[in-house]
Write an enzyme that holds these catalytic residues in place. Structure first.
Site, PDB file in Angstrom:
ATOM      1  N   LEU A 296      -0.514   0.521  -9.006  1.00 29.32           N
ATOM      2  CA  LEU A 296      -0.871   1.260  -7.799  1.00 29.32           C
ATOM      3  C   LEU A 296      -0.572   0.456  -6.531  1.00 29.32           C
ATOM      4  CD1 LEU A 296      -2.208   3.778  -6.558  1.00 29.32           C
ATOM      5  CD2 LEU A 296      -4.406   2.560  -6.721  1.00 29.32           C
ATOM      6  N   ASP A 297       0.258   1.034  -5.652  1.00 33.45           N
ATOM      7  CA  ASP A 297       0.583   0.447  -4.343  1.00 33.45           C
ATOM      8  C   ASP A 297       1.192  -0.950  -4.462  1.00 33.45           C
ATOM      9  OD1 ASP A 297      -0.466   2.739  -3.176  1.00 33.45           O
ATOM     10  OD2 ASP A 297      -2.470   1.877  -2.969  1.00 33.45           O
ATOM     11  N   GLU A 298       1.912  -1.206  -5.547  1.00 29.20           N
ATOM     12  CA  GLU A 298       2.523  -2.519  -5.763  1.00 29.20           C
ATOM     13  C   GLU A 298       4.042  -2.474  -5.825  1.00 29.20           C
ATOM     14  OE1 GLU A 298       1.302  -5.491  -5.883  1.00 29.20           O
ATOM     15  OE2 GLU A 298      -0.848  -5.303  -6.209  1.00 29.20           O
TER      16      GLU A 298
END
Length: 304
Positions: A247-249
């Site tokens: 997530l969001d990486e």
């Protein structure tokens, strides 16, 4: 773009070494091509080389887009680009290149996903409509009905696919079916507030761009503007990145920031952040579709 039907973009990356620029420019010169713009980056730390070349074909290049044959029997556009690709194979093999070559005027087929916040969707629809982005939005998918009127006004199919924990596998199967049936080359998450499964993110690696409403890697996950307010930040931002299984990486493509101060409430931060989100996302979509973004592990090289 004047003459765009006879212009092409070549992007490539390979292990760094001598003779790459010479080989590419020599290949083009031998065929009477004229380089319009060239960007390159040699990553000495990683030992890798990246290049984007925008060039004009020989003698005006391919026929006008949409015709089977140009003046005086000039080759059709598909034949011209196909021939260039076939002939470039030998150069690519020599250096072990990953590469792509496409007409500069070719628009990328894009599927946009959105939830309730519509500002990024509206921005993409407008920029695509006026020709500012080299894209064709082939469909919009949402887990809500809120934006059907706006999307259908633009003449674009709107698909509402509700998502719950129990129906997520079925919803993602419908999404993949739409990607295939529309021929979408890129999926853009324009404030789509559902997390894609690891399997889907992995399957579509490098083909999904998300806008996150914070200056990553700060304030990941839900309500980042509220997190930022609690920390008393003096700058808020937005980050457009490729989606991966974390997530969001994913690898960052574009970021925008806006200055704020102690007088801003969390709601004020949400409001001022909208402009940053729209700009970061439209930049990322443009650069991806113009062949300016090349993945480099968990980073990107953006040849602007």
């Amino acid at each position: 773009m004047a003459g765009a039907a006879r212009e092409y973009v070549l992007t490539l990356d390979c292990a760094e070494g001598p003779g790459i620029v010479y080989a590419v420019s020599g290949f083009l010169a031998e065929r009477g091509c004229d380089i319009v713009d060239i960007k390159q980056f040699g990553d000495r730390r990683g030992g890798h080389f990246y290049m984007r070349v925008h060039f004009e074909g020989p003698d005006g290049g391919a026929a006008e887009a949409g015709t089977a044959e140009g003046a005086a029997g000039a080759p059709a556009a598909d034949d011209a680009v196909g021939r260039l690709r076939a002939e470039f194979e030998a150069v690519a093999a020599r250096f072990g290149m990953e590469w792509a070559l496409r007409p500069a005027a070719e628009r990328t087929r894009v599927l946009v996903m959105v939830s309730k916040f519509g500002h990024c969707l509206n921005d993409l629809l407008f920029r695509a409509r006026i020709g500012e982005l080299p894209i064709e939005i082939v469909a919009v998918v949402s887990n809500h009905e809120d934006h059907r009127g706006l999307v259908e006004w633009h003449g674009i199919p709107y698909h509402c696919i509700p998502v719950t924990r129990e129906t997520k596998p079925e919803a993602e199967a419908k999404l993949l079916s739409l990607v295939e049936s529309t021929g979408a080359e890129l999926v853009v998450l324009a404030r789509y507030m559902q997390v894609l499964s690891d399997a889907l993110a992995t399957r579509m690696s490098g083909r999904v761009i998300n806008i996150h409403h914070s200056f990553l890697p700060s304030f990941k996950g839900a309500k980042p503007y509220h997190q930022a307010w609690e920390r008393g930040v003096k700058t808020v931002g937005a980050t457009a990145h490729y989606v991966n299984a974390e997530l969001d990486e994913g690898p960052i493509i574009a970021q925008q920031v806006i200055e704020v101060d102690h007088t801003h409430s969390p709601e004020d931060l949400v409001a001022v952040g909208r402009d940053a989100e729209c700009k970061a996302l439209s930049n990322a979509v443009r650069w991806h579709c113009e062949g300016r973004v090349i993945l480099n592990g968990n980073r990107t090289v953006v040849l602007r």
